[in-house]
Design an enzyme around this catalytic site. Structure first.
Site, PDB file in Angstrom:
ATOM      1  N   GLY A  18       0.816  -1.219   0.000  1.00 47.49           N
ATOM      2  CA  GLY A  18       0.000   0.000   0.000  1.00 47.49           C
ATOM      3  C   GLY A  18       0.841   1.255   0.000  1.00 47.49           C
ATOM      4  O   GLY A  18       0.504   2.244  -0.668  1.00 47.49           O
ATOM      5  N   ASP A  36      -5.564   3.798   6.889  1.00 46.04           N
ATOM      6  CA  ASP A  36      -4.913   2.679   7.565  1.00 46.04           C
ATOM      7  C   ASP A  36      -5.326   2.657   9.030  1.00 46.04           C
ATOM      8  O   ASP A  36      -5.646   3.694   9.605  1.00 46.04           O
ATOM      9  CB  ASP A  36      -3.380   2.783   7.450  1.00 46.04           C
ATOM     10  CG  ASP A  36      -2.687   1.426   7.553  1.00 46.04           C
ATOM     11  OD1 ASP A  36      -2.059   0.987   6.573  1.00 46.04           O
ATOM     12  OD2 ASP A  36      -2.802   0.790   8.621  1.00 46.04           O
ATOM     13  N   CYS A  63      -8.459   4.613   9.699  1.00 46.28           N
ATOM     14  CA  CYS A  63      -9.655   3.881   9.257  1.00 46.28           C
ATOM     15  C   CYS A  63      -9.428   2.379   9.330  1.00 46.28           C
ATOM     16  O   CYS A  63      -8.469   1.864   8.739  1.00 46.28           O
ATOM     17  CB  CYS A  63     -10.002   4.283   7.824  1.00 46.28           C
ATOM     18  SG  CYS A  63     -11.343   3.326   7.098  1.00 46.28           S
ATOM     19  N   ASP A  64     -10.297   1.698  10.045  1.00 51.12           N
ATOM     20  CA  ASP A  64     -10.345   0.234  10.044  1.00 51.12           C
ATOM     21  C   ASP A  64     -11.429  -0.159   9.045  1.00 51.12           C
ATOM     22  O   ASP A  64     -12.606   0.124   9.283  1.00 51.12           O
ATOM     23  CB  ASP A  64     -10.689  -0.290  11.451  1.00 51.12           C
ATOM     24  CG  ASP A  64     -10.709  -1.811  11.512  1.00 51.12           C
ATOM     25  OD1 ASP A  64     -10.602  -2.361  12.631  1.00 51.12           O
ATOM     26  OD2 ASP A  64     -10.855  -2.469  10.442  1.00 51.12           O
ATOM     27  N   TYR A 151      -7.139 -17.774   4.103  1.00 53.11           N
ATOM     28  CA  TYR A 151      -6.553 -16.676   3.320  1.00 53.11           C
ATOM     29  C   TYR A 151      -6.794 -16.925   1.830  1.00 53.11           C
ATOM     30  O   TYR A 151      -7.195 -16.030   1.091  1.00 53.11           O
ATOM     31  CB  TYR A 151      -5.053 -16.577   3.606  1.00 53.11           C
ATOM     32  CG  TYR A 151      -4.332 -15.504   2.850  1.00 53.11           C
ATOM     33  CD1 TYR A 151      -3.639 -15.794   1.669  1.00 53.11           C
ATOM     34  CD2 TYR A 151      -4.324 -14.194   3.301  1.00 53.11           C
ATOM     35  CE1 TYR A 151      -2.969 -14.809   0.963  1.00 53.11           C
ATOM     36  CE2 TYR A 151      -3.645 -13.197   2.604  1.00 53.11           C
ATOM     37  CZ  TYR A 151      -2.972 -13.511   1.445  1.00 53.11           C
ATOM     38  OH  TYR A 151      -2.304 -12.522   0.750  1.00 53.11           O
ATOM     39  N   ALA A 153      -9.210 -18.623   0.538  1.00 48.85           N
ATOM     40  CA  ALA A 153     -10.638 -18.404   0.268  1.00 48.85           C
ATOM     41  C   ALA A 153     -10.945 -16.921   0.118  1.00 48.85           C
ATOM     42  O   ALA A 153     -11.691 -16.518  -0.785  1.00 48.85           O
ATOM     43  CB  ALA A 153     -11.478 -18.996   1.400  1.00 48.85           C
ATOM     44  N   LYS A 155      -8.983 -14.527  -0.861  1.00 55.52           N
ATOM     45  CA  LYS A 155      -8.411 -13.986  -2.103  1.00 55.52           C
ATOM     46  C   LYS A 155      -9.151 -14.513  -3.330  1.00 55.52           C
ATOM     47  O   LYS A 155      -9.309 -13.803  -4.319  1.00 55.52           O
ATOM     48  CB  LYS A 155      -6.919 -14.277  -2.166  1.00 55.52           C
ATOM     49  CG  LYS A 155      -6.128 -13.535  -1.084  1.00 55.52           C
ATOM     50  CD  LYS A 155      -6.319 -12.013  -1.143  1.00 55.52           C
ATOM     51  CE  LYS A 155      -5.465 -11.282  -0.144  1.00 55.52           C
ATOM     52  NZ  LYS A 155      -5.634  -9.811  -0.213  1.00 55.52           N
TER      53      LYS A 155
END
Ligand SMILES: NC(=O)C1=CN([C@@H]2O[C@H](COP(=O)(O)OP(=O)(O)OC[C@H]3O[C@@H](n4cnc5c(N)ncnc54)[C@H](O)[C@@H]3O)[C@@H](O)[C@H]2O)C=CC1
Ligand SMILES: CC/C=C\C[C@H](O)C(=O)/C=C/C=C/C=C\C=C\[C@@H](O)C/C=C\CCC(=O)O
Length: 258
Positions: A18, A36, A63-64, A151, A153, A155
């Site tokens: 990011g 973030d 931000c969550d 993970y 699943a 993606k």
């Protein structure tokens, strides 16, 4: 598509992929809102970027993306400060098979939530300017990583959501392209800590190490270059761009329903 004057939102912008996405967007003329959950890293990065690119070019918002309220507020603030949203990079994500519900909540539900809330600002049918959404999926979104099935699943879900949203947007006239970038292993904090995050599948760590040896690792800059390609090439919609140290290719999918 030129990025001059465009407004981008990057989730999970403080570190890793990011951070590299944020930097390449700024380098190419965009304004960027950094979202973030890591306030310390996010504020520190934003201060450094303000010095390099100018105060008017960047904004950090804590931000969550698991929170509807926080995500809605961050996107609203971005529109208020920068005048709209043209680009959304759904990048925030974790890998932790011990806390698999949180992995689903962030990696898949967070991408869906951020997308739907951003549509309120980007959708031409709502008075938006249109634009492009790029989701950071993974090669684990195209094939299985046995040591992290949840993970994998999430993606796979991101890739499927990307392709369906791209088709929905095109059919509806939203004016928004939706694509995914699918990297193999990338040298970041997430990657550095994976062996502690495999939970009940920790016995498969050696197999994962073998895959890493086979594929090698990408730099975050290599992934950011793929983002730039998906953002600026206006012919790309519904694509999954695979990138490894050895190759880069657009996935071809077999449509089983003809
Ligand atoms: N590192 C790798 O090998 C690969 C990573 N990816 C994906 O790339 C994306 C970024 O990962 P990395 O840069 O490697 O990880 P990282 O851990 O270095 O950075 C992730 C960033 O997202 C933030 N974040 C985490 N949960 C959040 C939440 N709920 N709300 C807002 N921000 C949150 C973190 O604070 C951090 O700044 C993830 O979606 C990951 O699944 C995909 C393929 C390979
Ligand atoms: C244990 C997890 C390690 C790192 C997590 C990281 O975030 C990540 O997502 C890394 C993914 C790396 C995947 C590398 C190879 C995957 C191979 C198979 O799943 C097949 C995948 C795709 C085939 C695409 C194609 O070329 O046909």
């Amino acid at each position: 598509m030129s990025l001059d004057g465009k407004v981008a939102v990057v989730t999970g912008a403080a570190l890793g992929i990011g951070k590299a996405m944020t930097e390449i967007l700024l380098q190419n003329g965009a304004k960027v809102a950094l979202l973030d959950v890591n306030e310390t890293a996010g504020k520190s990065l934003c201060e450094a970027l303000m010095k390099q690119y100018g105060q008017e070019k960047t904004l950090f918002l804590s931000c969550d993306i698991q929170s509807e309220e926080q995500t809605k507020a961050a996107l609203k603030k971005t529109s208020e400060v920068f005048g709209g949203i043209d680009i959304l990079c759904n990048n925030a994500g974790i890998l932790n098979e011990n806390t698999w519900e949180k992995t689903v909540s962030i990696n898949l539900m967070g991408v869906i939530r951020s997308t739907y809330l951003a549509l309120e600002h980007m959708n031409k049918l709502n008075g938006g300017r249109g634009g492009v959404i790029v989701n950071t999926a993974s090669m684990a979104g195209l094939g299985p990583l046995p040591s992290c099935p949840v993970y994998t699943a999430t993606k796979h879900g991101v890739v499927g959501f990307t392709r369906a949203m791209a088709a929905a947007s095109s059919a509806s006239g939203y004016g928004i392209r939706v694509n995914a970038v699918c990297p193999s292993f990338v040298q970041t904090e997430l990657f550095a800590n994976i062996l502690d995050k495999l939970g009940q599948f920790s016995h498969l760590a050696d197999a994962t190490k073998g895959m890493v040896e086979k594929f090698g690792t990408l730099s975050v800059s290599q992934v950011a270059e793929c983002l730039l390609e998906l953002v600026t090439d206006e012919t790309k919609n519904g694509e999954a761009l695979v990138v490894t140290p050895q190759m880069k290719k657009y996935m071809t999918f077999v449509n089983t329903i003809q």
